[in-house]
Design a protein around this motif. Structure first.
Motif, PDB file in Angstrom:
ATOM      1  N   GLU A 209       0.829  -1.203   0.000  1.00 16.40           N
ATOM      2  CA  GLU A 209       0.000   0.000   0.000  1.00 16.40           C
ATOM      3  C   GLU A 209       0.861   1.249   0.000  1.00 16.40           C
ATOM      4  OE1 GLU A 209      -1.175   0.991   4.529  1.00 16.40           O
ATOM      5  OE2 GLU A 209      -1.691  -1.067   3.939  1.00 16.40           O
ATOM      6  N   ILE A 210       0.332   2.326  -0.599  1.00 21.21           N
ATOM      7  CA  ILE A 210       0.930   3.656  -0.463  1.00 21.21           C
ATOM      8  C   ILE A 210      -0.202   4.667  -0.286  1.00 21.21           C
ATOM      9  CG2 ILE A 210       3.056   3.193  -1.759  1.00 21.21           C
ATOM     10  CD1 ILE A 210       1.769   4.621  -4.134  1.00 21.21           C
ATOM     11  N   HIS A 211       0.003   5.598   0.638  1.00 21.69           N
ATOM     12  CA  HIS A 211      -0.981   6.645   0.894  1.00 21.69           C
ATOM     13  C   HIS A 211      -0.289   7.789   1.616  1.00 21.69           C
ATOM     14  CE1 HIS A 211      -1.057   5.207   5.062  1.00 21.69           C
ATOM     15  NE2 HIS A 211      -1.238   3.986   4.581  1.00 21.69           N
ATOM     16  N   GLY A 212      -1.022   8.852   1.850  1.00 22.01           N
ATOM     17  CA  GLY A 212      -0.445  10.086   2.354  1.00 22.01           C
ATOM     18  C   GLY A 212       0.033  10.059   3.785  1.00 22.01           C
ATOM     19  N   ASP A 213      -0.373   9.084   4.582  1.00 25.19           N
ATOM     20  CA  ASP A 213       0.079   9.028   5.969  1.00 25.19           C
ATOM     21  C   ASP A 213       1.452   8.358   6.102  1.00 25.19           C
ATOM     22  OD1 ASP A 213      -2.011  10.387   7.013  1.00 25.19           O
ATOM     23  OD2 ASP A 213      -3.107   8.639   7.753  1.00 25.19           O
ATOM     24  N   MET A 214       1.958   7.799   5.003  1.00 26.76           N
ATOM     25  CA  MET A 214       3.268   7.165   5.033  1.00 26.76           C
ATOM     26  C   MET A 214       4.337   8.224   4.776  1.00 26.76           C
ATOM     27  SD  MET A 214       2.305   3.855   2.681  1.00 26.76           S
ATOM     28  CE  MET A 214       3.938   3.135   2.742  1.00 26.76           C
ATOM     29  N   ASP A 215       5.479   8.105   5.483  1.00 30.87           N
ATOM     30  CA  ASP A 215       6.552   9.040   5.180  1.00 30.87           C
ATOM     31  C   ASP A 215       7.204   8.623   3.863  1.00 30.87           C
ATOM     32  OD1 ASP A 215       8.361   6.951   5.699  1.00 30.87           O
ATOM     33  OD2 ASP A 215       8.655   7.580   7.782  1.00 30.87           O
ATOM     34  N   GLN A 216       7.985   9.526   3.300  1.00 26.68           N
ATOM     35  CA  GLN A 216       8.501   9.315   1.962  1.00 26.68           C
ATOM     36  C   GLN A 216       9.392   8.090   1.832  1.00 26.68           C
ATOM     37  OE1 GLN A 216      10.036  12.978   0.443  1.00 26.68           O
ATOM     38  NE2 GLN A 216       9.337  12.578  -1.618  1.00 26.68           N
ATOM     39  N   PRO A 217      10.310   7.837   2.764  1.00 31.91           N
ATOM     40  CA  PRO A 217      11.130   6.621   2.622  1.00 31.91           C
ATOM     41  C   PRO A 217      10.293   5.336   2.596  1.00 31.91           C
ATOM     42  CG  PRO A 217      12.135   8.121   4.194  1.00 31.91           C
ATOM     43  CD  PRO A 217      10.789   8.678   3.886  1.00 31.91           C
ATOM     44  N   ALA A 218       9.268   5.268   3.440  1.00 32.13           N
ATOM     45  CA  ALA A 218       8.427   4.069   3.472  1.00 32.13           C
ATOM     46  C   ALA A 218       7.659   3.920   2.160  1.00 32.13           C
ATOM     47  CB  ALA A 218       7.445   4.146   4.645  1.00 32.13           C
TER      48      ALA A 218
ATOM     49  N   PRO B 230      10.672  13.103   5.024  1.00 29.78           N
ATOM     50  CA  PRO B 230      11.881  13.789   4.535  1.00 29.78           C
ATOM     51  C   PRO B 230      12.161  13.422   3.089  1.00 29.78           C
ATOM     52  CG  PRO B 230      12.470  11.909   5.878  1.00 29.78           C
ATOM     53  CD  PRO B 230      10.975  12.042   5.986  1.00 29.78           C
ATOM     54  N   ILE B 231      12.929  14.261   2.408  1.00 29.75           N
ATOM     55  CA  ILE B 231      13.313  13.974   1.040  1.00 29.75           C
ATOM     56  C   ILE B 231      14.364  12.870   1.056  1.00 29.75           C
ATOM     57  CG2 ILE B 231      14.381  14.914  -1.037  1.00 29.75           C
ATOM     58  CD1 ILE B 231      13.303  17.611  -0.280  1.00 29.75           C
ATOM     59  N   PRO B 232      14.175  11.810   0.256  1.00 28.75           N
ATOM     60  CA  PRO B 232      15.170  10.730   0.238  1.00 28.75           C
ATOM     61  C   PRO B 232      16.461  11.202  -0.407  1.00 28.75           C
ATOM     62  CG  PRO B 232      13.516  10.397  -1.450  1.00 28.75           C
ATOM     63  CD  PRO B 232      13.045  11.546  -0.603  1.00 28.75           C
ATOM     64  N   ASP B 233      17.521  10.437  -0.154  1.00 29.12           N
ATOM     65  CA  ASP B 233      18.844  10.830  -0.621  1.00 29.12           C
ATOM     66  C   ASP B 233      18.905  10.974  -2.132  1.00 29.12           C
ATOM     67  OD1 ASP B 233      19.758  10.905   1.964  1.00 29.12           O
ATOM     68  OD2 ASP B 233      20.605   8.887   1.922  1.00 29.12           O
TER      69      ASP B 233
ATOM     70  N   ILE C 243       8.533   5.105  -0.822  1.00 24.05           N
ATOM     71  CA  ILE C 243       9.470   4.728  -1.882  1.00 24.05           C
ATOM     72  C   ILE C 243       9.849   3.262  -1.776  1.00 24.05           C
ATOM     73  CG2 ILE C 243      11.805   5.100  -2.746  1.00 24.05           C
ATOM     74  CD1 ILE C 243      11.447   8.061  -2.039  1.00 24.05           C
ATOM     75  N   ALA C 244      10.006   2.771  -0.550  1.00 17.27           N
ATOM     76  CA  ALA C 244      10.349   1.367  -0.344  1.00 17.27           C
ATOM     77  C   ALA C 244       9.239   0.448  -0.876  1.00 17.27           C
ATOM     78  CB  ALA C 244      10.599   1.092   1.134  1.00 17.27           C
ATOM     79  N   GLU C 245       7.979   0.825  -0.648  1.00 19.97           N
ATOM     80  CA  GLU C 245       6.867   0.012  -1.139  1.00 19.97           C
ATOM     81  C   GLU C 245       6.805   0.039  -2.667  1.00 19.97           C
ATOM     82  OE1 GLU C 245       4.319  -1.821   1.294  1.00 19.97           O
ATOM     83  OE2 GLU C 245       6.494  -1.786   1.504  1.00 19.97           O
ATOM     84  N   LEU C 246       7.057   1.204  -3.253  1.00 22.28           N
ATOM     85  CA  LEU C 246       7.070   1.294  -4.713  1.00 22.28           C
ATOM     86  C   LEU C 246       8.174   0.424  -5.308  1.00 22.28           C
ATOM     87  CD1 LEU C 246       6.422   5.099  -5.365  1.00 22.28           C
ATOM     88  CD2 LEU C 246       4.910   3.183  -5.917  1.00 22.28           C
ATOM     89  N   GLU C 247       9.319   0.398  -4.659  1.00 15.03           N
ATOM     90  CA  GLU C 247      10.424  -0.428  -5.149  1.00 15.03           C
ATOM     91  C   GLU C 247      10.070  -1.908  -5.081  1.00 15.03           C
ATOM     92  OE1 GLU C 247      13.303   0.295  -6.683  1.00 15.03           O
ATOM     93  OE2 GLU C 247      12.423   2.306  -6.771  1.00 15.03           O
ATOM     94  N   ARG C 248       9.401  -2.319  -4.019  1.00 14.53           N
ATOM     95  CA  ARG C 248       8.955  -3.715  -3.916  1.00 14.53           C
ATOM     96  C   ARG C 248       8.017  -4.063  -5.074  1.00 14.53           C
ATOM     97  NH1 ARG C 248       5.829  -4.762   1.111  1.00 14.53           N
ATOM     98  NH2 ARG C 248       6.069  -6.947   0.502  1.00 14.53           N
ATOM     99  N   PHE C 249       7.148  -3.116  -5.418  1.00 15.79           N
ATOM    100  CA  PHE C 249       6.195  -3.335  -6.503  1.00 15.79           C
ATOM    101  C   PHE C 249       6.923  -3.395  -7.852  1.00 15.79           C
ATOM    102  CE2 PHE C 249       2.870  -1.530  -9.422  1.00 15.79           C
ATOM    103  CZ  PHE C 249       2.027  -2.627  -9.393  1.00 15.79           C
ATOM    104  N   LYS C 250       7.859  -2.484  -8.065  1.00 20.21           N
ATOM    105  CA  LYS C 250       8.595  -2.466  -9.331  1.00 20.21           C
ATOM    106  C   LYS C 250       9.439  -3.729  -9.512  1.00 20.21           C
ATOM    107  CE  LYS C 250       8.961   2.587  -9.669  1.00 20.21           C
ATOM    108  NZ  LYS C 250       9.888   3.746  -9.663  1.00 20.21           N
TER     109      LYS C 250
END
Length: 471
Positions: A273-282, A460-463, A284-291
């Protein structure tokens, strides 16, 4: 026509080729030569048409011939949401790999310190949401008098979110002798007035809507009872019947995203899942798992509907009918990309009739209805768990009925679980209350839901977004 025919530099052509692209899209063919010639431009195009590269590519070549000065960016790209701003930043990183260009990303919900430091060094391109840009300008942290190129992206979305007054104010702070590019999916009167006021003899280019002209996307409506419990049953049946390899499921509320993902996992699906209550690193991590294919189903809120560009998505499911017809266009546009085929299902409850009518009015065609054949699906409490990636056999089928409403839908469950309410408080906005990057409230107040819609993230903005191009 190839990218080499558009007048781009050899360095940029190498970066485009290395990214796997060989032929420009229609919006790129029409827009890039005009931008390179320094003309103002109005581009009428949806996401999914390649419009981001239509302005990023020529901008890289234009900026490659100048130098930066502290606190004075040479170009500015305005995006309505943090998601889109981050996607544009990724495009600059990808295509600008052979150029020594610097960039700053100004988005709300994060600390200003790093952003101010980047501005002090001087940047070639500034990618910003209006709220954070106005905040920094008001604090005297940025000057726009050296900005010779302005891009206003998703102008109609800016209008929906109430950013037009900010856009007008920002335009007055830039030099009058500048190049301005405006991109919008539609041209309502307010946007036309904005273009007339701030663009000088612009060239107008327009490409067809993905929702109405993309014949690679099969669109279907499945009529279901209003119960979320019944909708989950129908959704699982659709996922099983089509043996989905990679799919995105869109929901209107953060609460629904969380509950649906929990339910899918319980039934053995490999979902995230991804939604607005998740911080950016979390997120991005979920999107990477999906990709990477670690999960094959992504449950998302509308914060991800605009800007996600993931190859190979075969199915899109609207678990909730979108409140805005434009959101429908952007949701289904996650599939059927780059010449591939895709299927988009929308689960429609009885009170969604008005929303569907607005969608069909916008897209210009009636969406095919389907009916559910057979008895009711197994109940949540009785459905056995299955191994990830396995398929339940012997289930019901969905039969297509062109241009006709469903004759029969599944029976509503006799009992429903107590509704889950989102008890989390609404987060306050930072930056003098101007940081409205990620609002997604419905236009019609009478249609506003009781639960809070997704409104972006504040992590926070990821590296990987803190970089200097070509370094």
């Amino acid at each position: 026509m190839s990218f080499a025919d558009l007048g781009l530099s050899d360095e940029l052509l190498r970066a485009v080729t290395d990214s796997g692209y060989t032929e420009p899209t229609p919006i790129q063919r029409q827009a890039i030569p005009s931008v390179l010639m320094g003309k103002d431009l109005i581009g009428i195009a949806q996401t999914g048409t390649g419009k981001t590269a239509a302005f990023v590519l020529p901008m890289i070549d234009i900026l490659g011939e100048g130098r930066t000065r502290a606190l004075m960016p040479r170009s500015l790209i305005l995006e309505p949401t943090r998601e889109l701003a981050a996607q544009v930043a990724e495009n600059f990183e990808k295509y600008g790999t052979n150029h020594k260009l610097s960039m700053a990303l100004l988005i709300g919900g994060v600390q200003m310190g790093d952003q101010v430091k980047a501005l002090e060094k001087g940047v070639d391109v500034l990618i910003a949401t209006p709220g954070r840009l106005m905040d920094l300008f008001g604090r005297g942290k940025i000057l726009l008098t050296g900005c010779s190129l302005l891009v206003i992206d998703e102008a109609d979305r800016m209008l929906d979110m109430g950013f037009i007054p900010d856009i007008e104010e920002i335009c007055t702070k830039l030099p009058k002798n500048r190049q301005t590019l405006l991109f919008s999916a539609t041209m309502p009167p307010v946007i036309k007035k904005l273009a007339d006021k701030f663009l000088n003899d612009p060239k107008r280019v327009e490409v067809a809507r993905p929702a109405s002209a993309n014949i690679n996307i099969t669109q279907r409506i499945v009529e279901v009872p209003g119960s979320a419990f019944a909708k989950r049953e129908v959704l699982r049946m659709l996922l099983t019947q089509d043996d989905v390899q990679t799919g995105i499921i869109f929901c209107n509320r953060k609460t629904t995203v969380r509950e649906l993902n929990k339910s899918l996992k319980k039934h053995g699906y490999r979902s995230a899942e991804i939604h607005g209550d998740m911080d950016q690193p979390a997120r991005i991590a979920e999107l990477e798992r999906f990709k990477k294919g670690d999960v094959n189903i992504l449950v998302a809120s509308d914060v991800a509907a605009r800007g996600l560009d993931i190859k190979g998505v075969s199915h899109v499911y609207n678990f909730d009918a979108p409140w805005h017809p434009d959101d429908y266009v952007h949701r289904i546009g996650r599939t059927g990309r780059a010449g591939a085929t895709g299927i988009a299902y929308t689960l429609v409850a009885p009170d969604d009739a008005e929303n569907i009518a607005e969608i069909e009015k916008l897209t210009g065609h009636k969406i095919e209805r389907v009916k559910v054949a057979g008895g009711a699906a197994p109940r949540d409490t009785e459905s056995p768990k299955r191994e990830s990636g396995s398929r339940r056999r012997g289930g019901r089928k969905v039969e297509a009925e062109a241009e006709a409403p469903a004759e029969r839908v599944i029976e509503a469950p006799k009992r429903e679980p107590a509704p889950v309410r989102d008890a989390e408080p609404r987060r306050e906005r930072g930056g003098r209350g101007r940081d409205r990057d990620d609002q997604h409230a419905p236009r019609r107040q009478s249609r506003a839901p009781q639960d809070e819609p997704d409104d972006g993230w504040n992590g926070p903005i990821p590296d990987f977004l803190n970089y200097t191009l070509g370094a």
